[in-house]
Design an enzyme around this catalytic site. Structure first.
Site, PDB file in Angstrom:
ATOM      1  N   SER A  95       0.838  -1.194   0.000  1.00 57.61           N
ATOM      2  CA  SER A  95       0.000   0.000   0.000  1.00 57.61           C
ATOM      3  C   SER A  95       0.875   1.247   0.000  1.00 57.61           C
ATOM      4  O   SER A  95       1.715   1.432  -0.876  1.00 57.61           O
ATOM      5  CB  SER A  95      -0.960  -0.050   1.182  1.00 57.61           C
ATOM      6  OG  SER A  95      -1.990   0.904   1.054  1.00 57.61           O
ATOM      7  N   MET A  96       0.720   2.139   0.987  1.00 62.95           N
ATOM      8  CA  MET A  96       1.554   3.335   1.053  1.00 62.95           C
ATOM      9  C   MET A  96       3.036   2.985   1.139  1.00 62.95           C
ATOM     10  O   MET A  96       3.892   3.749   0.679  1.00 62.95           O
ATOM     11  CB  MET A  96       1.155   4.177   2.262  1.00 62.95           C
ATOM     12  CG  MET A  96       1.946   5.459   2.423  1.00 62.95           C
ATOM     13  SD  MET A  96       1.502   6.367   3.921  1.00 62.95           S
ATOM     14  CE  MET A  96       2.590   7.790   3.758  1.00 62.95           C
ATOM     15  N   ASP A 212      -9.246  -5.084  -5.230  1.00 65.57           N
ATOM     16  CA  ASP A 212      -8.685  -4.177  -4.234  1.00 65.57           C
ATOM     17  C   ASP A 212      -9.491  -2.876  -4.229  1.00 65.57           C
ATOM     18  O   ASP A 212      -9.481  -2.122  -5.204  1.00 65.57           O
ATOM     19  CB  ASP A 212      -7.223  -3.889  -4.558  1.00 65.57           C
ATOM     20  CG  ASP A 212      -6.475  -3.217  -3.424  1.00 65.57           C
ATOM     21  OD1 ASP A 212      -7.084  -2.368  -2.731  1.00 65.57           O
ATOM     22  OD2 ASP A 212      -5.285  -3.514  -3.234  1.00 65.57           O
ATOM     23  N   HIS A 241      -7.307  -5.904  -0.523  1.00 64.55           N
ATOM     24  CA  HIS A 241      -6.131  -5.115  -0.156  1.00 64.55           C
ATOM     25  C   HIS A 241      -5.226  -5.870   0.815  1.00 64.55           C
ATOM     26  O   HIS A 241      -4.025  -5.626   0.846  1.00 64.55           O
ATOM     27  CB  HIS A 241      -6.592  -3.799   0.475  1.00 64.55           C
ATOM     28  CG  HIS A 241      -5.549  -2.728   0.472  1.00 64.55           C
ATOM     29  ND1 HIS A 241      -4.849  -2.365  -0.665  1.00 64.55           N
ATOM     30  CD2 HIS A 241      -5.076  -1.917   1.467  1.00 64.55           C
ATOM     31  CE1 HIS A 241      -4.008  -1.393  -0.383  1.00 64.55           C
ATOM     32  NE2 HIS A 241      -4.109  -1.115   0.906  1.00 64.55           N
TER      33      HIS A 241
END
Length: 260
Positions: A95-96, A212, A241
């Protein structure tokens, strides 16, 4: 409890399992290094040194109330690699965390890194409209717990995940500093890594779920694979996710094959 200090004095918790070539895991926003335990254990059992740390404001690391921009977060990752004296590193970002991996490469270079894997990453560009992003940040400020309660289920998808692991994930979301949650969300929504991704010359594995809800496949995973010249995209069927939970065996195998 092992900790290391960044350039601005922030202390980061980390865990370090196994011996061999290092694989460094960067966790997603709102979570901490605990999310990677299945993958770390699998790699450590197969002869690798698996390392993960808690981002500032997350988990057991300090919450300095500042430094939640990608440049500082990439410098924190550099501090981990420098302090532990790591080289020939495989970087894995979720993710980030994928953005932190990409910014590390553009800011600190590829000398220490052998390859990267981006798992459900928000790279290269989420494309959220400013008004929509501002509304989300205001929801965080007004009632972060309410937002978590209403949105956590979207991260898990339809594949079976034990309820206790879902509950643990939600606890991690609730354990993050509100300052870190707001600031990290703001910079992640605004980030554009398209030019930086196109400049990467390392081998890259892009692992992404086809369902996602937080980092859409077409916007993020597929576009990333198109931008990075030496990349391979693997799409996980019914993948949400939280691939580290819903598709842990496939993710373990794919990461081991890639770092091998």
């Amino acid at each position: 409890m092992p900790n290391l200090r960044t350039t601005d004095g922030t202390q980061l918790f980390y865990r370090d399992w196994g011996t061999g070539r290092p694989v460094v895991f960067v966790h997603s926003m709102l979570m901490n290094s605990d999310m990677w335990q299945y993958q770390m254990h699998h790699l450590a059992e197969h002869g690798y040194r698996a390392i993960a740390y808690d981002r500032r404001g997350h988990g057991r690391s300090d919450d300095p109330g500042t430094g939640y921009d990608f440049d500082t977060l990439a410098d924190d990752l550099a501090a981990v690699l420098d302090t532990l004296g790591l080289a020939d590193v495989a970087l894995v970002g979720h993710s980030m965390g994928g953005g932190e991996v990409v910014r590390y490469l553009s800011r600190h270079g590829e000398e220490r890194i052998s390859r990267i894997a981006l798992v459900g990453s928000t790279v290269p560009y989420l494309g959220v409209e400013p008004a929509e992003g501002a509304a989300l940040l205001e929801r965080f400020r007004a009632g972060y717990g309410q937002w978590v309660e209403e949105n956590a289920a979207f991260s898990f998808g339809s594949e079976p995940i034990p309820q206790i692991e879902k509950d643990r994930t939600i606890q991690d979301w609730m354990g993050v500093s509100l300052k870190a949650a707001v600031d990290c969300t703001a910079v992640n929504l605004a980030a554009d890594f398209r030019a930086e991704a196109a400049a990467i010359r390392l081998p890259a594995l892009v692992l992404h779920g086809d369902s996602d809800a937080f980092a859409p496949l077409e916007t993020c995973g597929r576009r990333t694979a198109e931008l990075i010249p030496d990349s391979k995209l693997v799409v996980y069927r019914n993948g949400s996710h939280m691939l580290h939970l819903s598709h842990r065996r496939q993710l373990n195998a794919d990461l081991l094959d890639f770092v091998s």
